[in-house]
Design a protein around this motif. Structure first.
Motif, mmCIF file in Angstrom:
data_model
loop_
_atom_site.group_PDB
_atom_site.id
_atom_site.type_symbol
_atom_site.label_atom_id
_atom_site.label_comp_id
_atom_site.label_asym_id
_atom_site.label_seq_id
_atom_site.Cartn_x
_atom_site.Cartn_y
_atom_site.Cartn_z
ATOM 1 N N LYS A 66 80.241 38.051 134.556
ATOM 2 C CA LYS A 66 79.721 37.501 133.303
ATOM 3 C C LYS A 66 80.554 37.956 132.105
ATOM 4 N N VAL A 67 81.121 39.168 132.179
ATOM 5 C CA VAL A 67 81.986 39.649 131.098
ATOM 6 C C VAL A 67 83.267 38.826 131.063
ATOM 7 N N ILE A 68 83.805 38.536 132.241
ATOM 8 C CA ILE A 68 85.013 37.715 132.324
ATOM 9 C C ILE A 68 84.748 36.326 131.765
ATOM 10 N N ASP A 69 83.585 35.754 132.099
ATOM 11 C CA ASP A 69 83.234 34.426 131.586
ATOM 12 C C ASP A 69 83.111 34.441 130.063
ATOM 13 N N ASN A 70 82.497 35.496 129.512
ATOM 14 C CA ASN A 70 82.340 35.585 128.059
ATOM 15 C C ASN A 70 83.687 35.704 127.353
ATOM 16 N N ALA A 71 84.618 36.391 127.991
ATOM 17 C CA ALA A 71 85.938 36.567 127.379
ATOM 18 C C ALA A 71 86.646 35.236 127.191
ATOM 19 N N GLU A 72 86.334 34.272 128.049
ATOM 20 C CA GLU A 72 86.980 32.965 127.953
ATOM 21 C C GLU A 72 86.620 32.246 126.653
ATOM 22 N N THR A 73 85.484 32.592 126.062
ATOM 23 C CA THR A 73 85.008 31.876 124.876
ATOM 24 C C THR A 73 85.166 32.689 123.597
ATOM 25 N N THR A 74 85.850 33.813 123.667
ATOM 26 C CA THR A 74 86.024 34.665 122.487
ATOM 27 C C THR A 74 87.499 34.933 122.245
ATOM 28 N N GLU A 75 87.792 35.506 121.079
ATOM 29 C CA GLU A 75 89.176 35.818 120.726
ATOM 30 C C GLU A 75 89.566 37.209 121.229
ATOM 31 N N LEU A 76 89.340 37.431 122.516
ATOM 32 C CA LEU A 76 89.756 38.713 123.088
ATOM 33 C C LEU A 76 90.195 38.514 124.524
ATOM 34 N N THR A 77 90.907 39.517 125.024
ATOM 35 C CA THR A 77 91.402 39.503 126.396
ATOM 36 C C THR A 77 90.843 40.706 127.131
ATOM 37 N N THR A 78 90.356 40.498 128.346
ATOM 38 C CA THR A 78 89.965 41.613 129.204
ATOM 39 C C THR A 78 91.045 41.793 130.269
ATOM 40 N N ILE A 79 91.386 43.049 130.551
ATOM 41 C CA ILE A 79 92.376 43.319 131.587
ATOM 42 C C ILE A 79 91.976 44.575 132.349
ATOM 43 N N ALA A 80 91.959 44.474 133.669
ATOM 44 C CA ALA A 80 91.631 45.615 134.517
ATOM 45 C C ALA A 80 92.815 46.579 134.568
ATOM 46 N N VAL A 81 92.518 47.849 134.786
ATOM 47 C CA VAL A 81 93.563 48.875 134.795
ATOM 48 C C VAL A 81 94.643 48.556 135.824
ATOM 49 N N ASP A 82 94.247 48.119 137.018
ATOM 50 C CA ASP A 82 95.233 47.816 138.058
ATOM 51 C C ASP A 82 96.196 46.715 137.616
ATOM 52 N N ASP A 83 95.667 45.696 136.930
ATOM 53 C CA ASP A 83 96.533 44.622 136.436
ATOM 54 C C ASP A 83 97.457 45.125 135.331
ATOM 55 N N LEU A 84 96.941 46.029 134.494
ATOM 56 C CA LEU A 84 97.773 46.598 133.437
ATOM 57 C C LEU A 84 98.924 47.408 134.035
ATOM 58 N N VAL A 85 98.637 48.155 135.095
ATOM 59 C CA VAL A 85 99.686 48.923 135.775
ATOM 60 C C VAL A 85 100.751 47.982 136.338
ATOM 61 N N GLU A 86 100.310 46.883 136.976
ATOM 62 C CA GLU A 86 101.259 45.895 137.505
ATOM 63 C C GLU A 86 102.126 45.330 136.387
ATOM 64 N N LEU A 87 101.505 45.042 135.264
ATOM 65 C CA LEU A 87 102.220 44.478 134.119
ATOM 66 C C LEU A 87 103.271 45.451 133.593
ATOM 67 N N LEU A 88 102.882 46.711 133.432
ATOM 68 C CA LEU A 88 103.801 47.711 132.893
ATOM 69 C C LEU A 88 104.917 48.033 133.882
ATOM 70 N N ASP A 89 104.616 47.986 135.177
ATOM 71 C CA ASP A 89 105.662 48.197 136.182
ATOM 72 C C ASP A 89 106.741 47.123 136.075
ATOM 73 N N ARG A 90 106.316 45.877 135.899
ATOM 74 C CA ARG A 90 107.288 44.794 135.753
ATOM 75 C C ARG A 90 108.071 44.952 134.457
ATOM 76 N N ARG A 91 107.390 45.345 133.401
ATOM 77 C CA ARG A 91 108.056 45.572 132.115
ATOM 78 C C ARG A 91 109.170 46.610 132.266
ATOM 79 N N GLU A 92 108.880 47.707 132.957
ATOM 80 C CA GLU A 92 109.865 48.776 133.100
ATOM 81 C C GLU A 92 111.003 48.377 134.025
ATOM 82 N N GLU A 93 110.668 47.742 135.145
ATOM 83 C CA GLU A 93 111.697 47.421 136.139
ATOM 84 C C GLU A 93 112.638 46.324 135.674
#
Length: 221
Positions: A66-93
Motif C-alpha cells: 500500500k505504501v508503494i501504491d501511494n508513492a505512485e500518486t505523490t511527488e516522492l520516490t520510495t526505494i528499498a535499501v537493497d535496490d539503493l545498494v545495487e544502484l550505488l554499485d553500478r554508479r561506482e563500477e
C-alpha cells in the motif's frame, strides 16, 4: 552518488539534502520488522517544502504494497535499501553520472527492478559507444596512414580480426568527430583524411577517461 549534499541531524527533519545537480531531500526510515507499513506522506512533503526541494526520496529496508501504491500518486520516490545498494554499485563500477542516477530517483513512485533495467540499458549503450571508439582507433592505427572517409574506416573495422558487432557508418563518423575534438585530440583530420595521433594502449586509457567503463578486448565483464 557524486552529488553535492549535506547530512542533516535532528529529529523531525530530513536525513540528507542533495543540493546539486538537483535539489532533493532524502529521508531514511527504519522499522523493527524491516518494512515500512505506513508512510506519512504529508510530513515528508512538509520537509521537502521547508528545504525548498523539488523532490523527496524515502529509503527503508522495505515497503508494504500500500505504501508503494501511494508513492505512485505523490511527488516522492520510495526505494528499498537493497535496490539503493545495487544502484550505488553500478554508479561506482561504471562511473554513471549523478544526473543519470537522479533522473531515475526523482521519478515519482517506487524504485524497482524496471528502473535498474533502464540503468543497465544506459550502461550498455555507453559500453558499446566506448568499444566503437576503440575500434576506430585500432583501425586507424592499422591503416598506417590517412584514411579518407568514415566509410573507409568502417571497412577496416569490418576486416579486423575479432570485430564482432560492426558499427554503422554514422556511428563511426560520430566516433571520429569525438576523437578529433580539440579536447580529446586522438585523431586529426586534414585534406587527406583521418590519422590517429595515439596508439591503441593509450587509446584505452583515453576512452576510460571519457567514461571509465570500457573493457579492453579479451577481458570478461
Amino acid at each position: 552518488m557524486g552529488c553535492a549534499a549535506d547530512w542533516i541531524e535532528g529529529g523531525g527533519d530530513t536525513g540528507v539534502e542533495i543540493r546539486s545537480p538537483e535539489h532533493v531531500v532524502v529521508e531514511v526510515k527504519a522499522r523493527g520488522n524491516g518494512r515500512v507499513n505506513s508512510l506519512e506522506v504529508t510530513n515528508v512533503d512538509k520537509h521537502r517544502r521547508q528545504r525548498g526541494a523539488d523532490h523527496a526520496i524515502v529509503v527503508a529496508p522495505g515497503f508494504a504494497p500500500k505504501v508503494i501504491d501511494n508513492a505512485e500518486t505523490t511527488e516522492l520516490t520510495t526505494i528499498a535499501v537493497d535496490d539503493l545498494v545495487e544502484l550505488l554499485d553500478r554508479r561506482e563500477e561504471y562511473a554513471v553520472p549523478p544526473e543519470e542516477i537522479l533522473a531515475l530517483l526523482t521519478r515519482s513512485g517506487a524504485f524497482q527492478d524496471d528502473r535498474l533495467d533502464l540503468l543497465d540499458e544506459y550502461i550498455q549503450d555507453r559500453i558499446d559507444a566506448g568499444e566503437i571508439l576503440l575500434a576506430v582507433i585500432r583501425a586507424l592505427e592499422r591503416a598506417d596512414g590517412a584514411v579518407e572517409t568514415a566509410e573507409d574506416v568502417r571497412w577496416i573495422v569490418v576486416g579486423m580480426e575479432g570485430s564482432n558487432d560492426i558499427p554503422t557508418t554514422e556511428e563511426v563518423r560520430s566516433a571520429l568527430q569525438l576523437l578529433a575534438h580539440p579536447s580529446v585530440g586522438a585523431v586529426e583530420q586534414d585534406e587527406e583524411g583521418y590519422r590517429v595521433t595515439t596508439d591503441y594502449e593509450n587509446g584505452i586509457q583515453l576512452v576510460r577517461s571519457l567514461g571509465d567503463i570500457v573493457q579492453p578486448p579479451g577481458r570478461e565483464g
